[in-house]
Design a protein around this motif. Structure first.
Motif, mmCIF file in Angstrom:
data_model
loop_
_atom_site.group_PDB
_atom_site.id
_atom_site.type_symbol
_atom_site.label_atom_id
_atom_site.label_comp_id
_atom_site.label_asym_id
_atom_site.label_seq_id
_atom_site.Cartn_x
_atom_site.Cartn_y
_atom_site.Cartn_z
ATOM 1 N N ASN A 246 0.840 -8.819 -1.759
ATOM 2 C CA ASN A 246 -0.186 -7.985 -2.178
ATOM 3 C C ASN A 246 -1.566 -8.629 -2.354
ATOM 4 O O ASN A 246 -1.898 -9.709 -2.859
ATOM 5 C CB ASN A 246 0.099 -7.647 -3.707
ATOM 6 N N ASP A 247 -2.449 -8.262 -1.387
ATOM 7 C CA ASP A 247 -3.869 -8.998 -1.315
ATOM 8 C C ASP A 247 -4.936 -8.364 -1.906
ATOM 9 O O ASP A 247 -6.194 -8.606 -1.652
ATOM 10 C CB ASP A 247 -4.449 -9.161 0.394
ATOM 11 N N ASP A 248 -4.538 -7.235 -2.937
ATOM 12 C CA ASP A 248 -5.592 -6.729 -3.744
ATOM 13 C C ASP A 248 -5.604 -7.313 -5.129
ATOM 14 O O ASP A 248 -6.665 -7.419 -5.793
ATOM 15 C CB ASP A 248 -5.438 -5.404 -3.500
ATOM 16 N N ASP B 196 -0.901 -7.678 3.756
ATOM 17 C CA ASP B 196 -0.275 -6.519 2.792
ATOM 18 C C ASP B 196 0.437 -5.608 3.922
ATOM 19 O O ASP B 196 0.377 -5.821 5.067
ATOM 20 C CB ASP B 196 -1.473 -5.778 2.120
ATOM 21 N N GLU C 288 -9.774 -7.340 5.604
ATOM 22 C CA GLU C 288 -11.329 -7.390 5.454
ATOM 23 C C GLU C 288 -11.852 -8.713 6.201
ATOM 24 O O GLU C 288 -13.026 -8.566 6.608
ATOM 25 C CB GLU C 288 -11.404 -7.869 3.792
ATOM 26 N N ASP D 43 -12.277 -15.535 1.825
ATOM 27 C CA ASP D 43 -12.179 -14.025 1.332
ATOM 28 C C ASP D 43 -13.337 -13.719 0.478
ATOM 29 O O ASP D 43 -13.707 -14.033 -0.334
ATOM 30 C CB ASP D 43 -10.789 -14.059 -0.075
ATOM 31 N N HIS E 200 0.802 -0.949 0.076
ATOM 32 C CA HIS E 200 0.025 0.094 -0.160
ATOM 33 C C HIS E 200 0.670 1.113 -0.047
ATOM 34 O O HIS E 200 2.185 1.204 0.209
ATOM 35 C CB HIS E 200 -0.706 -0.209 1.274
ATOM 36 N N LYS F 66 -14.034 -10.304 -0.748
ATOM 37 C CA LYS F 66 -13.741 -9.420 -1.738
ATOM 38 C C LYS F 66 -14.554 -9.977 -3.020
ATOM 39 O O LYS F 66 -14.369 -11.067 -3.566
ATOM 40 C CB LYS F 66 -12.332 -9.114 -1.957
ATOM 41 N N LYS G 116 -14.151 -9.440 -6.162
ATOM 42 C CA LYS G 116 -13.395 -9.453 -7.247
ATOM 43 C C LYS G 116 -12.650 -10.813 -7.292
ATOM 44 O O LYS G 116 -12.291 -11.466 -8.040
ATOM 45 C CB LYS G 116 -12.448 -8.397 -7.595
ATOM 46 N N ASP H 198 -7.122 -11.812 2.752
ATOM 47 C CA ASP H 198 -7.357 -10.564 3.240
ATOM 48 C C ASP H 198 -7.664 -10.253 4.849
ATOM 49 O O ASP H 198 -8.679 -10.414 5.229
ATOM 50 C CB ASP H 198 -8.185 -9.683 2.474
#
Length: 236
Positions: free
Chosen positions: A207-209, A192, A172, A75, A22, A77, A79, A169
């Motif tokens: 990177n968790d995005d 992250d 999250e 997870d 980040h 998220k 996406k 994540d």
């Protein structure tokens, strides 16, 4: 714990963007040992350490799978939902990819009741009995079934708490992580640069995005689980 070679390639991780963290303003100082540099206002994760912890995580899940242990991947998220589901199905793991319902693990008796309700409704639907009900009653039950499918579909075959939980994540899924800590369930977390590396049993700096990063890490863990399961089947 068995030590194996998992072919974790630093160049492959760079191509997937695993090293991108980040912005430098959004970071947890406890992540300092896992950060190698700052670039254009972004923290860069030390991939050598990522490879080391990912290898340890692969060893852990291989050993657990070779002993018939059960896994849960989390997870929620949007996406990453399809990626999590496909990875879990490939490794015959349970998964939560819609929403973690508070108390899903710490209040397992309630979750178990919901699962029984879900299975009963699904059986009623398959048998065609819902269509025999008055339209209003059938519509209510179908909405219930749709809701249960969304939130519990990935754990529909769970008969007890998982032995290991993989959390993609940490920020999250903090509620899920805290429940695992409370119950003493071992956890593996992608962390992250804004995360606390001390919360999980094994923290993998990554990177968790980015979908490519998540896919790479999950593929390594899932491959190790699949190898472990094959060993379990051979030795039974």
């Amino acid at each position: 714990m068995t030590r194996r070679y998992w072919n974790i390639n630093l160049e492959e991780m760079m191509e997937a963007g695993v090293h991108f963290g980040h912005g430098t303003r959004k970071w947890n100082p406890r992540m300092a040992p896992y950060i190698s540099a700052k670039r254009k206002g972004i923290h860069i994760t030390n991939l050598t350490r990522t490879a080391r912890f990912l290898s340890e995580a692969c060893d852990l899940v291989f050993d657990a799978a070779s002993r018939g242990k059960q896994f849960l991947i989390v997870d929620t998220k949007k996406k990453a939902a399809d990626l999590v589901a496909s990875a879990a199905i490939r490794a015959r793991c349970h998964y939560v990819n819609k929403k973690w319902l508070g108390g899903m693990s710490t209040n397992w008796s309630t979750t178990e009741t919901r699962l029984h309700k879900f299975r009963d409704l699904r059986a009623e639907q398959k048998a065609g009995r819902l269509n025999c009900l008055p339209k209003r009653d059938a519509a209510i039950l179908k909405r219930q079934l749709s809701h249960l499918q969304a939130y519990l579909g990935g754990i529909q075959y769970m008969t007890g708490l998982p032995d290991i939980v993989i959390i993609v994540d940490q920020q999250e899924e903090y509620t899920a992580l805290r429940e695992c800590v409370t119950l003493g369930i071992p956890t593996i977390c992608l962390i992250d640069t804004n995360c606390d590396p001390d919360l999980a049993d094994i923290s993998i700096p990554a990177n968790d995005d980015a979908i490519a990063s998540i896919r790479l890490i999950l593929n390594k863990l899932v491959s190790a689980i699949c190898e472990g399961r094959s060993s379990y089947i051979r030795n039974r």
